[in-house]
Design a protein around this motif. Structure first.
Motif, PDB file in Angstrom:
ATOM      1  N   CYS A 212     -11.147   3.433  -1.579  1.00  0.00           N
ATOM      2  CA  CYS A 212     -11.074   2.608  -0.312  1.00  0.00           C
ATOM      3  C   CYS A 212     -10.031   3.111   0.590  1.00  0.00           C
ATOM      4  O   CYS A 212     -10.277   2.836   1.832  1.00  0.00           O
ATOM      5  CB  CYS A 212     -10.880   1.288  -0.746  1.00  0.00           C
TER       6      CYS A 212
ATOM      7  N   PHE B 133     -20.432  -6.107  -4.569  1.00  0.00           N
ATOM      8  CA  PHE B 133     -19.483  -5.351  -4.052  1.00  0.00           C
ATOM      9  C   PHE B 133     -19.402  -4.842  -2.692  1.00  0.00           C
ATOM     10  O   PHE B 133     -18.437  -4.711  -1.866  1.00  0.00           O
ATOM     11  CB  PHE B 133     -19.362  -3.858  -5.010  1.00  0.00           C
TER      12      PHE B 133
ATOM     13  N   SER C 298     -16.413  -3.631   2.250  1.00  0.00           N
ATOM     14  CA  SER C 298     -16.629  -3.905   0.812  1.00  0.00           C
ATOM     15  C   SER C 298     -16.233  -5.524   0.620  1.00  0.00           C
ATOM     16  O   SER C 298     -15.791  -6.254   1.558  1.00  0.00           O
ATOM     17  CB  SER C 298     -15.563  -3.111   0.055  1.00  0.00           C
TER      18      SER C 298
ATOM     19  N   ALA D 212     -11.782  -8.287  -1.593  1.00  0.00           N
ATOM     20  CA  ALA D 212     -11.192  -9.698  -1.999  1.00  0.00           C
ATOM     21  C   ALA D 212     -12.072 -10.285  -3.094  1.00  0.00           C
ATOM     22  O   ALA D 212     -11.496 -10.951  -4.140  1.00  0.00           O
ATOM     23  CB  ALA D 212     -10.864 -10.782  -0.853  1.00  0.00           C
TER      24      ALA D 212
ATOM     25  N   VAL E 216     -11.139  -1.658   5.436  1.00  0.00           N
ATOM     26  CA  VAL E 216      -9.822  -1.610   4.891  1.00  0.00           C
ATOM     27  C   VAL E 216      -8.821  -1.299   5.687  1.00  0.00           C
ATOM     28  O   VAL E 216      -8.920  -0.389   6.652  1.00  0.00           O
ATOM     29  CB  VAL E 216     -10.033  -0.145   3.938  1.00  0.00           C
TER      30      VAL E 216
ATOM     31  N   TYR F  75      -5.144  -9.617   5.522  1.00  0.00           N
ATOM     32  CA  TYR F  75      -5.579  -9.986   6.693  1.00  0.00           C
ATOM     33  C   TYR F  75      -5.140 -11.524   7.319  1.00  0.00           C
ATOM     34  O   TYR F  75      -4.987 -11.460   8.409  1.00  0.00           O
ATOM     35  CB  TYR F  75      -7.162 -10.015   6.912  1.00  0.00           C
TER      36      TYR F  75
ATOM     37  N   PHE G 113      -5.676  -4.167  -8.872  1.00  0.00           N
ATOM     38  CA  PHE G 113      -6.909  -3.506  -8.893  1.00  0.00           C
ATOM     39  C   PHE G 113      -6.831  -2.702 -10.396  1.00  0.00           C
ATOM     40  O   PHE G 113      -7.735  -1.982 -10.943  1.00  0.00           O
ATOM     41  CB  PHE G 113      -7.285  -2.218  -8.114  1.00  0.00           C
TER      42      PHE G 113
ATOM     43  N   PHE H  84       4.808   1.643  -9.351  1.00  0.00           N
ATOM     44  CA  PHE H  84       3.982   1.007  -8.121  1.00  0.00           C
ATOM     45  C   PHE H  84       5.130   0.563  -6.718  1.00  0.00           C
ATOM     46  O   PHE H  84       4.849   0.497  -5.820  1.00  0.00           O
ATOM     47  CB  PHE H  84       3.265  -0.461  -8.422  1.00  0.00           C
TER      48      PHE H  84
ATOM     49  N   ILE I  66       5.038   3.617  -5.464  1.00  0.00           N
ATOM     50  CA  ILE I  66       3.817   4.151  -4.521  1.00  0.00           C
ATOM     51  C   ILE I  66       3.905   3.266  -3.247  1.00  0.00           C
ATOM     52  O   ILE I  66       3.699   3.675  -2.255  1.00  0.00           O
ATOM     53  CB  ILE I  66       2.631   3.409  -5.459  1.00  0.00           C
TER      54      ILE I  66
ATOM     55  N   LEU J 226       3.829   4.520   0.520  1.00  0.00           N
ATOM     56  CA  LEU J 226       3.046   3.800   1.610  1.00  0.00           C
ATOM     57  C   LEU J 226       3.787   3.609   2.801  1.00  0.00           C
ATOM     58  O   LEU J 226       3.306   3.996   3.975  1.00  0.00           O
ATOM     59  CB  LEU J 226       2.379   2.703   1.198  1.00  0.00           C
TER      60      LEU J 226
ATOM     61  N   ARG K 151     -13.731 -14.781   5.790  1.00  0.00           N
ATOM     62  CA  ARG K 151     -12.330 -14.295   4.964  1.00  0.00           C
ATOM     63  C   ARG K 151     -11.123 -15.068   4.971  1.00  0.00           C
ATOM     64  O   ARG K 151     -10.491 -15.368   3.835  1.00  0.00           O
ATOM     65  CB  ARG K 151     -11.994 -12.764   5.723  1.00  0.00           C
TER      66      ARG K 151
HETATM   67  C1  HEC Z   1     -12.188  -1.572  -3.330  1.00  0.00           C
HETATM   68  C2  HEC Z   1     -11.575  -1.237  -2.173  1.00  0.00           C
HETATM   69  C3  HEC Z   1     -10.078  -1.069  -2.664  1.00  0.00           C
HETATM   70  C4  HEC Z   1      -9.339  -0.390  -3.514  1.00  0.00           C
HETATM   71  C5  HEC Z   1      -9.955   0.263  -4.916  1.00  0.00           C
HETATM   72  C6  HEC Z   1      -7.980  -0.953  -3.131  1.00  0.00           C
HETATM   73  N1  HEC Z   1      -7.856  -1.392  -2.035  1.00  0.00           N
HETATM   74 FE1  HEC Z   1      -6.130  -1.932  -1.070  1.00  0.00          FE
HETATM   75  N2  HEC Z   1      -7.202  -2.932   0.071  1.00  0.00           N
HETATM   76  C7  HEC Z   1      -8.698  -3.102   0.326  1.00  0.00           C
HETATM   77  C8  HEC Z   1      -9.077  -4.228   1.561  1.00  0.00           C
HETATM   78  C9  HEC Z   1     -10.412  -4.295   1.651  1.00  0.00           C
HETATM   79  C10 HEC Z   1      -7.709  -4.440   1.815  1.00  0.00           C
HETATM   80  C11 HEC Z   1      -7.426  -5.843   2.775  1.00  0.00           C
HETATM   81  C12 HEC Z   1      -7.726  -6.763   1.844  1.00  0.00           C
HETATM   82  C13 HEC Z   1      -7.536  -8.253   2.809  1.00  0.00           C
HETATM   83  O1  HEC Z   1      -6.605  -8.283   3.438  1.00  0.00           O
HETATM   84  O2  HEC Z   1      -8.321  -9.083   2.269  1.00  0.00           O
HETATM   85  C14 HEC Z   1      -6.672  -3.863   0.899  1.00  0.00           C
HETATM   86  C15 HEC Z   1      -5.253  -4.102   1.334  1.00  0.00           C
HETATM   87  C16 HEC Z   1      -4.186  -3.573   0.796  1.00  0.00           C
HETATM   88  C17 HEC Z   1      -2.752  -3.426   1.008  1.00  0.00           C
HETATM   89  C18 HEC Z   1      -2.433  -4.586   2.266  1.00  0.00           C
HETATM   90  C19 HEC Z   1      -2.577  -3.502   3.615  1.00  0.00           C
HETATM   91  C20 HEC Z   1      -2.095  -4.463   4.757  1.00  0.00           C
HETATM   92  O3  HEC Z   1      -1.662  -4.062   5.750  1.00  0.00           O
HETATM   93  O4  HEC Z   1      -2.411  -5.551   4.893  1.00  0.00           O
HETATM   94  C21 HEC Z   1      -2.247  -2.779   0.393  1.00  0.00           C
HETATM   95  C22 HEC Z   1      -0.673  -2.294   0.454  1.00  0.00           C
HETATM   96  C23 HEC Z   1      -3.186  -2.076  -0.552  1.00  0.00           C
HETATM   97  N3  HEC Z   1      -4.462  -2.606  -0.295  1.00  0.00           N
HETATM   98  C24 HEC Z   1      -2.660  -1.198  -1.599  1.00  0.00           C
HETATM   99  C25 HEC Z   1      -3.703  -0.778  -2.181  1.00  0.00           C
HETATM  100  C26 HEC Z   1      -3.285   0.015  -3.636  1.00  0.00           C
HETATM  101  C27 HEC Z   1      -1.931   0.715  -3.857  1.00  0.00           C
HETATM  102  C28 HEC Z   1      -4.429   0.194  -4.325  1.00  0.00           C
HETATM  103  C29 HEC Z   1      -4.692   1.004  -5.752  1.00  0.00           C
HETATM  104  C30 HEC Z   1      -3.764   0.465  -6.821  1.00  0.00           C
HETATM  105  C31 HEC Z   1      -5.578  -0.396  -3.554  1.00  0.00           C
HETATM  106  N4  HEC Z   1      -5.021  -0.960  -2.726  1.00  0.00           N
HETATM  107  C32 HEC Z   1      -6.778  -0.304  -4.045  1.00  0.00           C
HETATM  108  C33 HEC Z   1      -9.307  -2.229  -0.355  1.00  0.00           C
HETATM  109  C34 HEC Z   1      -9.041  -1.738  -1.643  1.00  0.00           C
END
Ligand code: HEC
Ligand code: HEC
Length: 444
Positions: free
Chosen positions: A108, A149, A156, A159, A192, A206, A221, A239, A242, A246, A303
C-alpha cells in the motif's frame, strides 16, 4: 573538509548523498524495510506464475511480458530495489515449510508517478481485494475473503483489516478461539497517506488518534496468525529503525514547469485562506497539527465513526496500547488537516480518495460524482491542468452484472464511505484565484 566531500559527491551522484546523509537508524530501517519479510510465506512462485488463470475475461494462455502484465492487472509498481521478479509490496519469505511469497508494507505504501517508483507514495492503483482473492485461489481455496478489502480500486479497507486482525487476539496477542466483536465494517474507504508527511506530524492516522512516534502502532500488519508476541517483541527495535527511515523521506518535486509569478500570487491566497489549517512551507515551515471537528470539515464521516469504542478500549489494554508514552489511542474528534508537501503526486484527495484532482478539492461543485480512470501512473494518465488523475466521468453506477474486478474500477461517490462532500474552503475563491493556489501547491 567532510562537508566539502559531501558537496562534491552531491555534484556527481545527487541520489547517493541522501543515502549518505541518512543517520544510522534510518539506514538500518531502510535496509530492513526493503530487504526483510516480517510475515511468513503464504503463496508460492508457482501461484504467482499461474494466477492469470483467474483473471476475467478468461485468458487462453499466460500474457506475454508476464511480470509487467501482472503489475498492471493488480496495480503494482516495479521495485526500484532488488526484489527478483516481484513488484513492490510482494516479497520472498522463508517459513517452516520453505520459501514462498508474502506481502510487505509497500503493498500500500509504494506507488509510482510519471513512470518512477517511490517508496512512501501511497499506491493509488492497487486492487487489493482482487490481489488477495486471486492469489488465495492459487492455494486451491475458494479465494473468498473474510472481510471486504476494497470496494473501489486504488482505495482499501485498511482500517477494517486492522480491526479484523485485532478481533482474533487477546491483549497479550495470543490468538483467540472465539473472536471479539468490534463491529467490523466494510465502508471506511481509505486512500493511503504519503509517508514523507509523518515527520511533521505529532498525531497520525486520518483522525489523528495515535501518537505519530508510536512504533507498535505501525506493526499491526504483522498480526497474521503465524506471528505471536515473541516476534512482535523481537522486531520492535527494527520497527523503531523503520520509523526513523520513514521520518527521513522527502516529497518528490513537481516535474513540469511552474509559473513563478502565479505561484507567488497563490501563496498569498494560501497563507490567508488555508495556512491556519495546513501550515506554511519553505525553509521556516510551520505545521499546526490541527484536528478539524467533523461538522466543520464535512467530508465523509464513515472513517471518523467507523472504529468502535470497544476496539479503542481493547487496543489500549493490549500490547500495542502499552507502549510507553506513545501507545494509547484517543477518541476521534475529526479529521487531521495534513501537511501538503508533494501534494501534486498524491492524488486522489481526501482520506477516502473521493476527489481525483486539486481543482476538485478547491471547488466542491466541480467534483465528479461517478468516474473511472486508467489506474496507470504515466504522463498520459496525469492531469497537468487540474493536477491529479485524468478521469472519465460516467453517467451511471457500474452494471451489477459485471465482474467485481470491473465494478471496482468505478468510484461512485453516492456509496457509503465514498462521499465527496465537504472541505468547501476554496469555493468562495474566483477561478483565477484557484488557478493561482494550484500553481502554488505545485511548489510544495
Ligand atoms: C493494506 C494497505 C496497507 C498496508 C499493507 C500498510 N499500510 Fe500503513 N496505512 C494504510 C492506510 C490506508 C493508512 C491510513 C490509515 C488511517 O488513517 O485510517 C496507513 C497509515 C500508516 C501510517 C500513518 C501515516 C500518517 O501520516 O497518518 C504509517 C506510519 C504507516 N501506515 C506505516 C505502515 C507500515 C510500517 C506498514 C508495514 C508494516 C504499513 N503501514 C502497512 C495502508 C496500509
Ligand atoms: C479549517 C481547516 C482547513 C482549511 C481552512 C483548509 N483545509 Fe484543506 N483540509 C483540511 C482537512 C481536515 C483535510 C482532510 C479532509 C479529509 O481527508 O477528509 C484537508 C484536506 C485537504 C487536501 C487533500 C489532502 C490529501 O492529501 O488528500 C488539500 C489538497 C487541501 N486540504 C487544500 C486546502 C487548500 C488549498 C485550502 C485553502 C483554500 C484548504 N485546504 C483549507 C482542513 C482545512
Amino acid at each position: 573538509m567532510r562537508h566539502f566531500g559531501v558537496a562534491l559527491v552531491a555534484l556527481i551522484f545527487p541520489s547517493l548523498v541522501s543515502a549518505n546523509d541518512l543517520d544510522e537508524a534510518a539506514k538500518r530501517g531502510r535496509d530492513a524495510l526493503l530487504t526483510r519479510a516480517f510475515n511468513p510465506p503464504v503463496w508460492s512462485m508457482f501461484g504467482y506464475d499461474s494466477v492469470w488463470k483467474y483473471w476475467q475475461p478468461a485468458l487462453k494462455e499466460a500474457p506475454k511480458e508476464y511480470d509487467e502484465s501482472l503489475r498492471e492487472h493488480y496495480g503494482f509498481h516495479a521495485a526500484p530495489y532488488e526484489n527478483g521478479r516481484l513488484p513492490m509490496g510482494l516479497r520472498e519469505s522463508r517459513g517452516f515449510f520453505g520459501k514462498g511469497i508474502t506481502t510487505d508494507c509497500m503493498l500500500c505504501h509504494a506507488g509510482s508517478i510519471m513512470g518512477k517508483s517511490y517508496v512512501g507514495l501511497g499506491n493509488a492503483s492497487l486492487d487489493v481485494h482482487a490481489f488477495f482473492e486471486d492469489f488465495n485461489r492459487t492455494l486451491g481455496t475458494s479465494g473468498r475473503l473474510p472481510f471486504t478489502f476494497s470496494n473501489a480500486r486504488g482505495t482499501s479497507e485498511a482500517a477494517g483489516m486492522a480491526v479484523y486482525l485485532l478481533e482474533h487476539r487477546e491483549p497479550d496477542l495470543k490468538l483467540r478461539f472465539k473472536k471479539h466483536d468490534f463491529g467490523l465494517r466494510d465502508d471506511l474507504c481509505e486512500d493511503v497517506p504519503a509517508w514523507w508527511l509523518l515527520k511533521k506530524k505529532k498525531t497520525m492516522y486520518y483522525t489523528g488518534t495515535s501518537h505519530a512516534r508510536s512504533v507498535r502502532s505501525i506493526m499491526q500488519f504483522m498480526l497474521v496468525p503465524g506471528n505471536g508476541l515473541a516476534q512482535f517483541e523481537k522486531e520492535e527495535a527494527t520497527f523503531a529503525d523503520i520509523q526513523a527511515y520513514l521520518l527521513s523521506l522527502e516529497a518528490p518535486k513537481y516535474l513540469f514547469p511552474i509559473d513563478k509569478n502565479l505561484a507567488e500570487t497563490g501563496q498569498k491566497i494560501f497563507n490567508n485562506t488555508c495556512a491556519r489549517c495546513h501550515g506554511t512551507y519553505g525553509e521556516k515551515w510551520t505545521y499546526p497539527n490541527k484536528i478539524i471537528p467533523i461538522d466543520e470539515i464535512g467530508t465523509d464521516r464513515n472513517r471518523f465513526d467507523g472504529l468502535s469504542r470497544s476496539l479503542g478500549e481493547f487496543y489500549n489494554k493490549s500490547w500495542f496500547g502499552q507502549e510507553k508514552e506513545y501507545g494509547p489511542v484517543s477518541e476521534p474528534k475529526g479529521y487531521q488537516a495534513p501537511p501538503l508537501d508533494g501534494i501534486w503526486a498524491t492524488a486522489p484527495y481526501f482520506h477516502n480518495g473521493s476527489v481525483p484532482t486539486l481543482a476538485g478539492v478547491l471547488n466542491s461543485k466541480s467534483r465528479p460524482k461517478i468516474f473511472t480512470r486508467s489506474f496507470k501512473t504515466d504522463e498520459e494518465a496525469y492531469d497537468k491542468v487540474n493536477i491529479g488523475w485524468k478521469v472519465q466521468i460516467l453517467d451511471n453506477a457500474p452494471d451489477q452484472t459485471l465482474p467485481a474486478y470491473e465494478r471496482r474500477k468505478t468510484y461512485d461517490t453516492t456509496q457509503p464511505g465514498r462521499s465527496n462532500q465537504g472541505h468547501t474552503f476554496g469555493d468562495d475563491l474566483t477561478d483565477e484565484q484557484r488557478r493561482a493556489v494550484i500553481e502554488y501547491l505545485k511548489t510544495l
